[in-house]
Design a protein around this motif. Structure first.
Motif, PDB file in Angstrom:
ATOM      1  N   VAL A   8       0.842  -1.195   0.000  1.00  0.00           N
ATOM      2  CA  VAL A   8       0.000   0.000   0.000  1.00  0.00           C
ATOM      3  C   VAL A   8       0.880   1.250   0.000  1.00  0.00           C
ATOM      4  O   VAL A   8       1.758   1.404   0.853  1.00  0.00           O
ATOM      5  N   ARG A   9       0.636   2.142  -0.964  1.00  0.00           N
ATOM      6  CA  ARG A   9       1.372   3.401  -1.036  1.00  0.00           C
ATOM      7  C   ARG A   9       0.582   4.489  -0.312  1.00  0.00           C
ATOM      8  O   ARG A   9      -0.458   4.929  -0.786  1.00  0.00           O
ATOM      9  N   ALA A  10       1.098   4.913   0.835  1.00  0.00           N
ATOM     10  CA  ALA A  10       0.451   5.994   1.581  1.00  0.00           C
ATOM     11  C   ALA A  10       0.830   7.355   1.023  1.00  0.00           C
ATOM     12  O   ALA A  10       0.009   8.281   1.001  1.00  0.00           O
ATOM     13  N   LEU A  11       2.086   7.496   0.567  1.00  0.00           N
ATOM     14  CA  LEU A  11       2.580   8.735  -0.025  1.00  0.00           C
ATOM     15  C   LEU A  11       3.469   8.388  -1.211  1.00  0.00           C
ATOM     16  O   LEU A  11       4.256   7.440  -1.141  1.00  0.00           O
ATOM     17  N   THR A  12       3.349   9.149  -2.289  1.00  0.00           N
ATOM     18  CA  THR A  12       4.125   8.875  -3.493  1.00  0.00           C
ATOM     19  C   THR A  12       4.779  10.150  -4.002  1.00  0.00           C
ATOM     20  O   THR A  12       4.092  11.070  -4.473  1.00  0.00           O
ATOM     21  N   ASP A  13       6.092  10.218  -3.875  1.00  0.00           N
ATOM     22  CA  ASP A  13       6.888  11.308  -4.460  1.00  0.00           C
ATOM     23  C   ASP A  13       6.337  12.690  -4.109  1.00  0.00           C
ATOM     24  O   ASP A  13       6.125  13.534  -4.985  1.00  0.00           O
ATOM     25  N   VAL A  14       6.115  12.932  -2.822  1.00  0.00           N
ATOM     26  CA  VAL A  14       5.601  14.224  -2.373  1.00  0.00           C
ATOM     27  C   VAL A  14       6.769  15.108  -1.940  1.00  0.00           C
ATOM     28  O   VAL A  14       7.542  14.738  -1.061  1.00  0.00           O
ATOM     29  N   SER A  15       6.896  16.260  -2.562  1.00  0.00           N
ATOM     30  CA  SER A  15       7.926  17.231  -2.201  1.00  0.00           C
ATOM     31  C   SER A  15       7.268  18.572  -1.874  1.00  0.00           C
ATOM     32  O   SER A  15       6.375  19.008  -2.598  1.00  0.00           O
ATOM     33  N   PHE A  16       7.710  19.202  -0.798  1.00  0.00           N
ATOM     34  CA  PHE A  16       7.208  20.537  -0.459  1.00  0.00           C
ATOM     35  C   PHE A  16       8.128  21.162   0.579  1.00  0.00           C
ATOM     36  O   PHE A  16       8.984  20.493   1.161  1.00  0.00           O
ATOM     37  N   GLU A  17       7.933  22.447   0.803  1.00  0.00           N
ATOM     38  CA  GLU A  17       8.732  23.197   1.760  1.00  0.00           C
ATOM     39  C   GLU A  17       7.815  24.045   2.621  1.00  0.00           C
ATOM     40  O   GLU A  17       6.890  24.681   2.124  1.00  0.00           O
ATOM     41  N   VAL A  18       8.066  24.026   3.922  1.00  0.00           N
ATOM     42  CA  VAL A  18       7.371  24.912   4.852  1.00  0.00           C
ATOM     43  C   VAL A  18       8.356  26.012   5.228  1.00  0.00           C
ATOM     44  O   VAL A  18       9.446  25.733   5.725  1.00  0.00           O
ATOM     45  N   ARG A  19       7.968  27.247   4.985  1.00  0.00           N
ATOM     46  CA  ARG A  19       8.862  28.374   5.239  1.00  0.00           C
ATOM     47  C   ARG A  19       8.733  28.869   6.673  1.00  0.00           C
ATOM     48  O   ARG A  19       7.647  28.843   7.248  1.00  0.00           O
ATOM     49  N   ARG A  20       9.835  29.311   7.202  1.00  0.00           N
ATOM     50  CA  ARG A  20       9.838  29.820   8.570  1.00  0.00           C
ATOM     51  C   ARG A  20       8.835  30.961   8.717  1.00  0.00           C
ATOM     52  O   ARG A  20       8.794  31.878   7.914  1.00  0.00           O
ATOM     53  N   GLY A  21       7.985  30.872   9.768  1.00  0.00           N
ATOM     54  CA  GLY A  21       7.079  31.964  10.098  1.00  0.00           C
ATOM     55  C   GLY A  21       5.730  31.921   9.418  1.00  0.00           C
ATOM     56  O   GLY A  21       4.956  32.865   9.560  1.00  0.00           O
ATOM     57  N   GLU A  22       5.411  30.842   8.709  1.00  0.00           N
ATOM     58  CA  GLU A  22       4.116  30.795   8.024  1.00  0.00           C
ATOM     59  C   GLU A  22       3.185  29.773   8.666  1.00  0.00           C
ATOM     60  O   GLU A  22       3.589  28.945   9.483  1.00  0.00           O
ATOM     61  N   VAL A  23       1.903  29.867   8.290  1.00  0.00           N
ATOM     62  CA  VAL A  23       0.920  28.836   8.605  1.00  0.00           C
ATOM     63  C   VAL A  23       0.705  28.039   7.317  1.00  0.00           C
ATOM     64  O   VAL A  23       0.154  28.568   6.346  1.00  0.00           O
ATOM     65  N   PHE A  24       1.155  26.801   7.321  1.00  0.00           N
ATOM     66  CA  PHE A  24       1.100  25.945   6.134  1.00  0.00           C
ATOM     67  C   PHE A  24       0.096  24.831   6.416  1.00  0.00           C
ATOM     68  O   PHE A  24       0.234  24.095   7.395  1.00  0.00           O
ATOM     69  N   SER A  25      -0.930  24.713   5.575  1.00  0.00           N
ATOM     70  CA  SER A  25      -1.974  23.711   5.799  1.00  0.00           C
ATOM     71  C   SER A  25      -1.927  22.622   4.745  1.00  0.00           C
ATOM     72  O   SER A  25      -1.618  22.884   3.576  1.00  0.00           O
ATOM     73  N   ILE A  26      -2.217  21.402   5.177  1.00  0.00           N
ATOM     74  CA  ILE A  26      -2.347  20.261   4.270  1.00  0.00           C
ATOM     75  C   ILE A  26      -3.799  19.823   4.288  1.00  0.00           C
ATOM     76  O   ILE A  26      -4.363  19.548   5.353  1.00  0.00           O
ATOM     77  N   ILE A  27      -4.424  19.781   3.114  1.00  0.00           N
ATOM     78  CA  ILE A  27      -5.815  19.358   3.015  1.00  0.00           C
ATOM     79  C   ILE A  27      -5.928  18.210   2.019  1.00  0.00           C
ATOM     80  O   ILE A  27      -4.995  17.913   1.276  1.00  0.00           O
ATOM     81  N   GLY A  28      -7.090  17.591   2.005  1.00  0.00           N
ATOM     82  CA  GLY A  28      -7.356  16.491   1.100  1.00  0.00           C
ATOM     83  C   GLY A  28      -8.432  15.582   1.662  1.00  0.00           C
ATOM     84  O   GLY A  28      -8.746  15.640   2.855  1.00  0.00           O
ATOM     85  N   PRO A  29      -9.006  14.733   0.828  1.00  0.00           N
ATOM     86  CA  PRO A  29     -10.057  13.818   1.296  1.00  0.00           C
ATOM     87  C   PRO A  29      -9.526  12.844   2.335  1.00  0.00           C
ATOM     88  O   PRO A  29      -8.313  12.689   2.504  1.00  0.00           O
ATOM     89  N   ASN A  30     -10.419  12.157   3.032  1.00  0.00           N
ATOM     90  CA  ASN A  30     -10.004  11.109   3.961  1.00  0.00           C
ATOM     91  C   ASN A  30      -9.164  10.067   3.230  1.00  0.00           C
ATOM     92  O   ASN A  30      -9.499   9.659   2.114  1.00  0.00           O
ATOM     93  N   GLY A  31      -8.071   9.642   3.864  1.00  0.00           N
ATOM     94  CA  GLY A  31      -7.203   8.651   3.253  1.00  0.00           C
ATOM     95  C   GLY A  31      -6.224   9.216   2.246  1.00  0.00           C
ATOM     96  O   GLY A  31      -5.542   8.463   1.541  1.00  0.00           O
ATOM     97  N   ALA A  32      -6.100  10.555   2.202  1.00  0.00           N
ATOM     98  CA  ALA A  32      -5.218  11.188   1.216  1.00  0.00           C
ATOM     99  C   ALA A  32      -3.745  11.097   1.598  1.00  0.00           C
ATOM    100  O   ALA A  32      -2.870  11.322   0.768  1.00  0.00           O
ATOM    101  N   GLY A  33      -3.452  10.794   2.875  1.00  0.00           N
ATOM    102  CA  GLY A  33      -2.070  10.684   3.319  1.00  0.00           C
ATOM    103  C   GLY A  33      -1.616  11.832   4.209  1.00  0.00           C
ATOM    104  O   GLY A  33      -0.427  11.957   4.513  1.00  0.00           O
ATOM    105  N   LYS A  34      -2.546  12.650   4.682  1.00  0.00           N
ATOM    106  CA  LYS A  34      -2.187  13.841   5.455  1.00  0.00           C
ATOM    107  C   LYS A  34      -1.511  13.475   6.784  1.00  0.00           C
ATOM    108  O   LYS A  34      -0.437  13.988   7.106  1.00  0.00           O
ATOM    109  N   THR A  35      -2.162  12.616   7.558  1.00  0.00           N
ATOM    110  CA  THR A  35      -1.589  12.233   8.851  1.00  0.00           C
ATOM    111  C   THR A  35      -0.316  11.427   8.666  1.00  0.00           C
ATOM    112  O   THR A  35       0.627  11.547   9.464  1.00  0.00           O
ATOM    113  N   SER A  36      -0.242  10.612   7.623  1.00  0.00           N
ATOM    114  CA  SER A  36       0.999   9.882   7.333  1.00  0.00           C
ATOM    115  C   SER A  36       2.152  10.858   7.119  1.00  0.00           C
ATOM    116  O   SER A  36       3.274  10.623   7.573  1.00  0.00           O
TER     117      SER A  36
END
Length: 255
Positions: A8-36
């Motif tokens: 089972v692939r929970a996450l596939t080739d996900v790249s991103f950057e959270v910048r210092r001092g921001e509020v960065f949110s991750i959204i998506g349907p249930n089972g999208a891999g957010k908590t993973s």
């Protein structure tokens, strides 16, 4: 970064950057891999492929106990408080890695130095209690509180770590409107006045779009969009996967 559990692939080739001092949110349907994703950042899971860097340091293989002193704190989707302990003691647990004399020694006053240190830590905890407006429950067992108050106590314990990056996993789940408004206010103040960078998973789209600097959207473990709230809302894949293809027609029909 990728994460697999067997086949089972929970996450596939996900790249991103959270910048210092921001509020960065991750959204998506249930089972999208957010908590993973949050579990990988906090050290609960180790990515199958890829790496995680925090402030220029590779932390991919560090356990959670070594990430907290670097300045990474988190809350959980399912509450992880000690129900039999008071609110004050639950928050004090969050400061254990900051106690130079040792947490247990500070708690039982074995030495004068440990006692002095614990008094200083308790002052900081009282500041957190005042900030989150939970003075009236500070001596109550956490397990006796309402769900909304327990979520606030869990946030307090995460703040007690003095993190530079705080990971919030659905901080407003199960809350009524007033509780959500309070939590959104606390998150913004943590970001703007306490200087904490925030990475948040949240299903309430109104809250996400109101308080986020940038948003990333996951669907079936893959990133389909990221950008400012307005950019993400306008993205066609996001509208299909998360908001629904017929959103505009539904709004027009209702009007």
């Amino acid at each position: 970064m990728s994460l697999r559990f067997g086949g089972v692939r929970a996450l596939t080739d996900v790249s991103f950057e959270v910048r210092r001092g921001e509020v960065f949110s991750i959204i998506g349907p249930n089972g999208a891999g957010k908590t993973s994703m949050v579990n990988c950042i906090s050290g609960r899971y180790r990515p199958t492929e890829g790496r995680i860097s925090f402030d220029g340091q590779d932390i991919t293989r560090l356990p959670p106990s070594r990430r907290a002193p670097l300045g990474i704190g988190r809350t959980f989707q399912n509450l992880a408080l000690f129900g039999h302990m008071t609110v004050l003691d639950n928050i004090m647990v969050g400061r254990h890695h900051l106690l130079k004399s040792g947490f247990l020694r500070g708690m039982v006053y074995w030495l004068g130095g440990a006692q002095t240190e614990e008094i200083a830590h308790r002052r900081e905890v009282e500041d957190i209690i005042d900030f989150l407006e939970i003075q009236h429950i500070r001596k109550e067992p956490a397990g006796t509180l309402s769900y909304g108050l327990r979520k606030r106590v869990e946030l307090a314990r995460a703040i007690a770590l003095k993190p530079r990056l705080i990971l919030l996993d659905e901080p407003m789940a199960g809350m009524n409107l007033e509780e959500k408004e309070d939590m959104a206010r606390f998150i913004l103040e943590l970001n703007q006045e306490w200087g904490m960078t925030v990475l948040m998973i949240e299903h309430d789209m109104g809250v996400v779009m109101d308080i986020s600097s940038r948003v990333m959207v996951l669907d079936f473990g893959k990133k389909i969009a990221d950008g400012t709230p307005d950019e993400v809302l306008a993205h066609p894949q996001v509208r299909r996967a998360y908001l629904g293809e017929d959103l505009d027609e539904s709004v027009e029909a209702a009007a």
